[in-house]
Each structure stands twice: as C-alpha cells, then as structure tokens.
Design a protein around this motif. Structure first.
Motif, PDB file in Angstrom:
ATOM      1  N   SER A 129      26.697  11.125  18.957  1.00 20.71           N
ATOM      2  CA  SER A 129      27.831  10.751  19.800  1.00 20.71           C
ATOM      3  C   SER A 129      27.869  11.606  21.062  1.00 20.71           C
ATOM      4  N   CYS A 130      28.253  10.975  22.150  1.00 19.45           N
ATOM      5  CA  CYS A 130      28.383  11.657  23.443  1.00 19.45           C
ATOM      6  C   CYS A 130      29.684  11.163  24.071  1.00 19.45           C
ATOM      7  N   HIS A 131      30.713  12.007  24.112  1.00 18.58           N
ATOM      8  CA  HIS A 131      32.025  11.612  24.634  1.00 18.58           C
ATOM      9  C   HIS A 131      32.127  11.968  26.114  1.00 18.58           C
ATOM     10  N   VAL A 132      32.426  10.979  26.926  1.00  8.67           N
ATOM     11  CA  VAL A 132      32.478  11.166  28.381  1.00  8.67           C
ATOM     12  C   VAL A 132      33.888  10.893  28.884  1.00  8.67           C
ATOM     13  N   LYS A 133      34.409  11.829  29.661  1.00 15.16           N
ATOM     14  CA  LYS A 133      35.702  11.661  30.317  1.00 15.16           C
ATOM     15  C   LYS A 133      35.461  11.172  31.744  1.00 15.16           C
ATOM     16  N   GLY A 134      36.044  10.037  32.085  1.00 10.37           N
ATOM     17  CA  GLY A 134      35.850   9.469  33.418  1.00 10.37           C
ATOM     18  C   GLY A 134      35.983   7.961  33.366  1.00 10.37           C
ATOM     19  N   ASP A 135      35.922   7.347  34.530  1.00 10.22           N
ATOM     20  CA  ASP A 135      36.045   5.900  34.644  1.00 10.22           C
ATOM     21  C   ASP A 135      34.695   5.256  34.358  1.00 10.22           C
ATOM     22  N   PRO A 136      34.552   4.514  33.245  1.00 12.63           N
ATOM     23  CA  PRO A 136      33.245   3.926  32.904  1.00 12.63           C
ATOM     24  C   PRO A 136      32.766   2.868  33.887  1.00 12.63           C
ATOM     25  N   ASP A 137      33.637   2.412  34.781  1.00 14.14           N
ATOM     26  CA  ASP A 137      33.213   1.456  35.807  1.00 14.14           C
ATOM     27  C   ASP A 137      32.427   2.133  36.927  1.00 14.14           C
ATOM     28  N   HIS A 138      32.441   3.471  36.940  1.00 12.88           N
ATOM     29  CA  HIS A 138      31.777   4.202  38.016  1.00 12.88           C
ATOM     30  C   HIS A 138      30.692   5.161  37.510  1.00 12.88           C
ATOM     31  N   THR A 164      41.988   6.598  25.057  1.00 13.31           N
ATOM     32  CA  THR A 164      42.804   7.029  26.193  1.00 13.31           C
ATOM     33  C   THR A 164      42.244   8.281  26.856  1.00 13.31           C
ATOM     34  N   ARG A 165      41.385   9.012  26.148  1.00 15.19           N
ATOM     35  CA  ARG A 165      40.837  10.264  26.673  1.00 15.19           C
ATOM     36  C   ARG A 165      39.412  10.128  27.186  1.00 15.19           C
ATOM     37  N   GLY A 166      38.850   8.930  27.108  1.00 12.98           N
ATOM     38  CA  GLY A 166      37.491   8.750  27.587  1.00 12.98           C
ATOM     39  C   GLY A 166      36.757   7.698  26.776  1.00 12.98           C
ATOM     40  N   THR A 167      35.445   7.791  26.781  1.00 14.02           N
ATOM     41  CA  THR A 167      34.609   6.803  26.098  1.00 14.02           C
ATOM     42  C   THR A 167      33.576   7.509  25.232  1.00 14.02           C
ATOM     43  N   HIS A 168      33.460   7.065  23.977  1.00 15.97           N
ATOM     44  CA  HIS A 168      32.419   7.560  23.080  1.00 15.97           C
ATOM     45  C   HIS A 168      31.184   6.679  23.250  1.00 15.97           C
ATOM     46  N   HIS A 169      30.057   7.322  23.509  1.00 17.26           N
ATOM     47  CA  HIS A 169      28.784   6.619  23.618  1.00 17.26           C
ATOM     48  C   HIS A 169      27.926   7.035  22.424  1.00 17.26           C
ATOM     49  N   TYR A 170      27.504   6.040  21.635  1.00 17.19           N
ATOM     50  CA  TYR A 170      26.782   6.318  20.398  1.00 17.19           C
ATOM     51  C   TYR A 170      25.320   5.880  20.500  1.00 17.19           C
ATOM     52  N   LEU A 171      24.466   6.682  19.879  1.00 17.01           N
ATOM     53  CA  LEU A 171      23.063   6.316  19.694  1.00 17.01           C
ATOM     54  C   LEU A 171      22.760   6.362  18.208  1.00 17.01           C
ATOM     55  N   THR A 172      22.318   5.233  17.653  1.00 17.57           N
ATOM     56  CA  THR A 172      21.948   5.173  16.242  1.00 17.57           C
ATOM     57  C   THR A 172      20.432   5.074  16.115  1.00 17.57           C
ATOM     58  N   ILE A 173      19.868   6.018  15.372  1.00 13.17           N
ATOM     59  CA  ILE A 173      18.439   5.991  15.044  1.00 13.17           C
ATOM     60  C   ILE A 173      18.345   5.367  13.652  1.00 13.17           C
ATOM     61  N   HIS A 174      17.777   4.190  13.538  1.00  7.20           N
ATOM     62  CA  HIS A 174      17.798   3.463  12.270  1.00  7.20           C
ATOM     63  C   HIS A 174      17.004   4.172  11.177  1.00  7.20           C
ATOM     64  N   SER A 175      15.903   4.794  11.548  1.00  2.00           N
ATOM     65  CA  SER A 175      15.068   5.473  10.558  1.00  2.00           C
ATOM     66  C   SER A 175      14.374   6.658  11.226  1.00  2.00           C
ATOM     67  N   VAL A 176      14.890   7.855  10.942  1.00  4.04           N
ATOM     68  CA  VAL A 176      14.344   9.056  11.571  1.00  4.04           C
ATOM     69  C   VAL A 176      12.969   9.366  10.991  1.00  4.04           C
ATOM     70  N   LYS A 177      12.011   9.565  11.865  1.00  2.00           N
ATOM     71  CA  LYS A 177      10.641   9.830  11.423  1.00  2.00           C
ATOM     72  C   LYS A 177      10.213  11.279  11.625  1.00  2.00           C
ATOM     73  N   GLN A 178      10.757  11.901  12.678  1.00  2.00           N
ATOM     74  CA  GLN A 178      10.360  13.277  12.931  1.00  2.00           C
ATOM     75  C   GLN A 178      11.448  13.994  13.728  1.00  2.00           C
ATOM     76  N   SER A 179      11.370  15.303  13.738  1.00  2.00           N
ATOM     77  CA  SER A 179      12.348  16.112  14.462  1.00  2.00           C
ATOM     78  C   SER A 179      12.186  15.926  15.965  1.00  2.00           C
ATOM     79  N   VAL A 183      18.667  13.401  24.380  1.00  2.00           N
ATOM     80  CA  VAL A 183      19.497  13.832  25.513  1.00  2.00           C
ATOM     81  C   VAL A 183      20.402  12.689  25.961  1.00  2.00           C
ATOM     82  N   CYS A 184      21.695  12.994  26.056  1.00  4.28           N
ATOM     83  CA  CYS A 184      22.678  12.061  26.607  1.00  4.28           C
ATOM     84  C   CYS A 184      22.882  12.423  28.074  1.00  4.28           C
ATOM     85  N   LYS A 185      22.566  11.488  28.991  1.00  2.00           N
ATOM     86  CA  LYS A 185      22.685  11.750  30.429  1.00  2.00           C
ATOM     87  C   LYS A 185      23.722  10.817  31.058  1.00  2.00           C
TER      88      LYS A 185
END
Length: 224
Positions: A129-138, A164-179, A183-185
């Motif tokens: 999860s990567c929580h971002v505070k700001g306007d997601p339209d910009h 109300t405090r921002g947007t949660h951006h999620y990345l799901t790895i269906h099957s982890v293969k290695q360490s 990076v959330c940018k």
C-alpha cells in the motif's frame, strides 16, 4: 460630393482608431492550475509595442516568488508558490493597460505512509500500500520493480481506494517468486515528486519436506 468625402475620411479615422485599439492589448500566457513548490514559466506580451513601464505583479505577493526577464514587448517570468490550496492572480501592467489572470495553486502530492517490509513464503500473494495525500486529478502513481514500470497482468494487479485524507494505491503480487524492492512513485507534469521503497523478503517454504539422507533410505528399506 464634399460631404461624402468628409464622411469617408471620418470613417477611415474611426476604423484606424478602432483597429489600433483592438490590437492594443496585453496577452498573458500561464497555466490555470499549478503544483505548489514547483517552478512554472509564463509571459506577458504587449501587442502594441514597447513600454518601459511594463511590469508584472503576483497577488498575494508573499505566497509566490517570482523572477522576471524584460524585453521590449514581453516579460518572461517564473513562479514558485508556497504549498497549500489557494487562488492567486497575475497582473500585467503597462502605462495605459492592465490585464489580469487568475490561477489555482494545488498542494504538492506526498506519500504519508512509511515504507513496508514484508516477509513471506514463495508462491504466496502480497499486497503493498502507498497512501498519497493530494488531488488525484493532478498526479498519478507508478509502481516499479528493478527500475522497470510494473504492468498489470497475470503477475500484478493495481487498485485504489479514496478517503477524506487521501488515496490508497495498492499493488498486489499474485505469487511472490523472489525477494526484491517495490517502489511507489508519485508523478506530476513536472516529473517525480515523491517515492517510497517497500521491501519483500521471501523465506524458504516451511511446508516443503526436508531432504532425506541416504542412511534414512537404507534404514527404512531394512527395518520398515
């Protein structure tokens, strides 16, 4: 005939005067929305010609820092405005003309969650999860792995959830293969404005049977 000539002359004078007034103006070139803290370029152009008193003012003056470069017919300027959400105004002022343009300052988006360190087993799913505070339209968010942008597909899925405090951006790895590091940018039209690195560590699968030694095999054959 003389009356007509007088009318024609008067019409010409009025036409020339009207034409002069139509072209005698100031044109402001600047975005309607800008991101706080980032440098933005603009210009004021005086179409009627040179004016030594030509100037640009930003209101409110204390919110935005400006740099101005003068030329005969144009003022080129750069603005960097303080963080926050507010409206500001550009005033381009010549001796007999004043033109104004209002623009909106948008808060710089930023990540408010700390980096996540996850330890898991081979083949299991993981959601970061990567929580971002700001306007997601910009702004927009991109996930990266080994310096490559992650694309959705059989291996990955992305999703968002607004609050109300921002947007949660999620990345799901269906099957982890290695360490590895994920990076959330956060990007705007100016480029990367924030990022955070999440570490996923893969341990040996605890359910996998331990290797059997040769002595164990012989023992089972003889005594079982």
């Amino acid at each position: 005939m003389e009356y007509c000539n007088v009318l024609w002359f008067t019409w010409c004078i009025l036409a020339l005067s009207a034409t002069g007034k139509a072209t005698d103006k100031i044109v402001i070139d600047f975005p309607s929305d800008i991101i706080a803290g980032k440098e933005n370029s603009g210009s004021c152009t005086l179409t009627s010609g040179k004016d030594d008193s030509f100037a640009v003012t930003i209101l409110p003056e204390k919110k935005c820092k400006k740099e101005v470069k003068h030329s005969d017919y144009r003022l080129n300027f750069t603005l960097r405005c303080e963080d926050g959400s507010y409206n500001a105004k550009i005033q381009c002022d010549a001796s007999d003309h004043l033109e104004e343009l209002e623009f909106k300052v948008i808060p710089k988006p930023k990540i408010t969650t700390k980096p996540t360190n996850v330890t898991t087993m081979v083949g299991l799913p993981v959601t970061l999860s990567c929580h971002v505070k700001g306007d997601p339209d910009h702004y927009w968010v991109g996930w990266m792995y080994r310096d490559s942008i992650i694309q959705e597909g059989e291996q990955y899925a992305t999703s968002t959830a607004r609050s109300t405090r921002g947007t949660h951006h999620y990345l799901t790895i269906h099957s982890v293969k290695q360490s590895g590091n994920y990076v959330c940018k956060v990007y705007t039209i100016h480029g990367t404005v924030d990022e955070t690195t999440n570490n996923v560590t893969v341990e040996n699968d605890a359910t996998k049977p331990t290797p059997t030694s040769l002595m164990d095999v012989v023992y089972k054959l003889l005594f079982s």
